[in-house]
Design a protein around this motif. Structure first.
Motif, short mmCIF file in Angstrom:
data_model
loop_
_atom_site.label_atom_id
_atom_site.label_comp_id
_atom_site.label_asym_id
_atom_site.label_seq_id
_atom_site.Cartn_x
_atom_site.Cartn_y
_atom_site.Cartn_z
N GLN A 1 0.82 -1.21 0.00
CA GLN A 1 0.00 0.00 0.00
C GLN A 1 0.86 1.26 0.00
OE1 GLN A 1 -3.45 0.26 2.36
NE2 GLN A 1 -4.31 -1.36 1.07
N VAL A 2 2.09 1.15 0.47
CA VAL A 2 3.00 2.28 0.42
C VAL A 2 3.42 2.50 -1.02
CG1 VAL A 2 5.27 3.14 1.06
CG2 VAL A 2 3.83 2.02 2.76
N GLN A 3 3.35 3.75 -1.46
CA GLN A 3 3.74 4.09 -2.82
C GLN A 3 4.50 5.40 -2.84
OE1 GLN A 3 1.15 3.14 -6.34
NE2 GLN A 3 -0.45 3.17 -4.76
N LEU A 4 5.55 5.43 -3.63
CA LEU A 4 6.26 6.64 -3.99
C LEU A 4 6.37 6.63 -5.51
CD1 LEU A 4 9.17 6.63 -1.38
CD2 LEU A 4 7.18 8.13 -1.38
N VAL A 5 5.75 7.59 -6.15
CA VAL A 5 5.67 7.62 -7.60
C VAL A 5 6.34 8.88 -8.11
CG1 VAL A 5 4.17 7.53 -9.60
CG2 VAL A 5 3.53 6.29 -7.52
N GLU A 6 7.47 8.70 -8.79
CA GLU A 6 8.20 9.82 -9.36
C GLU A 6 7.65 10.17 -10.74
OE1 GLU A 6 11.55 7.34 -7.27
OE2 GLU A 6 9.75 6.92 -8.47
N SER A 7 7.80 11.44 -11.09
CA SER A 7 7.43 11.90 -12.41
C SER A 7 8.26 13.14 -12.73
CB SER A 7 5.94 12.21 -12.52
OG SER A 7 5.56 13.24 -11.62
N GLY A 8 8.27 13.52 -14.00
CA GLY A 8 8.94 14.74 -14.41
C GLY A 8 10.26 14.56 -15.11
N GLY A 9 10.76 13.33 -15.17
CA GLY A 9 12.00 13.09 -15.87
C GLY A 9 11.84 13.19 -17.37
N GLY A 10 12.97 13.17 -18.07
CA GLY A 10 12.93 13.24 -19.52
C GLY A 10 14.26 13.66 -20.08
N LEU A 11 14.23 14.05 -21.34
CA LEU A 11 15.41 14.49 -22.06
C LEU A 11 15.46 16.01 -22.08
CD1 LEU A 11 17.86 13.87 -23.92
CD2 LEU A 11 16.25 13.87 -25.83
N VAL A 12 16.60 16.56 -21.71
CA VAL A 12 16.76 18.00 -21.67
C VAL A 12 18.17 18.36 -22.15
CG1 VAL A 12 17.54 18.03 -19.27
CG2 VAL A 12 16.45 20.07 -20.25
N LYS A 13 18.31 19.52 -22.75
CA LYS A 13 19.62 19.97 -23.22
C LYS A 13 20.44 20.56 -22.08
CE LYS A 13 18.17 20.97 -27.96
NZ LYS A 13 18.06 22.00 -29.03
N PRO A 14 21.76 20.53 -22.20
CA PRO A 14 22.59 21.16 -21.18
C PRO A 14 22.17 22.61 -20.94
CG PRO A 14 23.95 19.88 -22.64
CD PRO A 14 22.57 19.88 -23.25
N GLY A 15 22.13 22.98 -19.66
CA GLY A 15 21.67 24.30 -19.29
C GLY A 15 20.19 24.39 -19.04
N GLY A 16 19.45 23.37 -19.38
CA GLY A 16 18.02 23.36 -19.20
C GLY A 16 17.61 23.00 -17.78
N SER A 17 16.30 22.91 -17.59
CA SER A 17 15.73 22.66 -16.27
C SER A 17 14.68 21.56 -16.33
CB SER A 17 15.07 23.92 -15.71
OG SER A 17 16.02 24.96 -15.52
N LEU A 18 14.54 20.86 -15.22
CA LEU A 18 13.47 19.90 -15.02
C LEU A 18 13.00 20.00 -13.58
CD1 LEU A 18 14.74 16.62 -16.76
CD2 LEU A 18 12.81 18.03 -17.49
N ARG A 19 11.74 19.66 -13.36
CA ARG A 19 11.19 19.61 -12.02
C ARG A 19 10.64 18.21 -11.78
NH1 ARG A 19 9.32 23.21 -8.07
NH2 ARG A 19 7.46 22.56 -6.91
N LEU A 20 11.26 17.47 -10.88
CA LEU A 20 10.81 16.15 -10.53
C LEU A 20 9.81 16.22 -9.38
CD1 LEU A 20 14.16 14.13 -10.57
CD2 LEU A 20 12.65 14.70 -12.48
N SER A 21 8.83 15.35 -9.43
CA SER A 21 7.85 15.24 -8.36
C SER A 21 7.80 13.81 -7.86
CB SER A 21 6.45 15.65 -8.84
OG SER A 21 6.43 17.00 -9.26
N CYS A 22 7.48 13.65 -6.60
CA CYS A 22 7.31 12.34 -6.00
C CYS A 22 6.07 12.38 -5.13
CB CYS A 22 8.54 11.96 -5.18
SG CYS A 22 8.37 10.43 -4.25
N ALA A 23 5.05 11.66 -5.53
CA ALA A 23 3.79 11.61 -4.80
C ALA A 23 3.78 10.40 -3.88
CB ALA A 23 2.62 11.55 -5.77
N ALA A 24 3.51 10.63 -2.61
CA ALA A 24 3.56 9.59 -1.59
C ALA A 24 2.17 9.22 -1.10
CB ALA A 24 4.41 10.04 -0.41
#
Length: 121
Positions: free
Chosen positions: A1-24
């Motif tokens: 029943q315990v869950q940690l679900v990541e999202s927000g990853g992907g391919l990005v160019k150098p200098g770029g940004s990403l925001r990862l999320s983890c829903a618990a």
């Protein structure tokens, strides 16, 4: 029943940004410290960022300090990792980790499935 679900990853160019999320879910989120780890081929697992249960204290690996920011929203049971000025060396699978700390010692871990971050031109 315990869950940690990541999202927000992907391919990005150098200098770029990403925001990862983890829903618990399935545990008392507000009592756990939250961490982001990463694992790249041929490199040992690295602790990237840590945030205390109340969000008062944070810590970062030297390699990401000044570029990454960890935060949490206990009402939403979610932890975030804002990644700016990304470099190819940041490419890895990023894992969300929940850790119960009792009297200053870790007493239990939950792990997410991981999300791939690739930084490449």
């Amino acid at each position: 029943q315990v869950q940690l679900v990541e999202s927000g990853g992907g391919l990005v160019k150098p200098g770029g940004s990403l925001r990862l999320s983890c829903a618990a879910s399935g545990f008392i989120f507000s009592t756990y410290a939250m961490n982001w780890y990463r694992q790249a081929p041929g490199i040992e697992r690295e602790l990237v960022a840590t945030i205390s249960s109340a969000g008062v204290s944070t810590n970062y690996a030297d390699s990401v300090k000044g570029r990454f920011t960890i935060s949490r929203d206990n009402a939403k049971k979610t932890v975030y990792l804002q990644m700016n000025s990304l470099e190819p060396e940041d490419s890895a699978v990023y894992y969300c980790n929940a850790r119960l700390v009792v009297l200053g010692f870790p007493r239990g871990d939950y792990w997410g499935q991981g999300t791939q971050v690739t930084v490449s031109s």
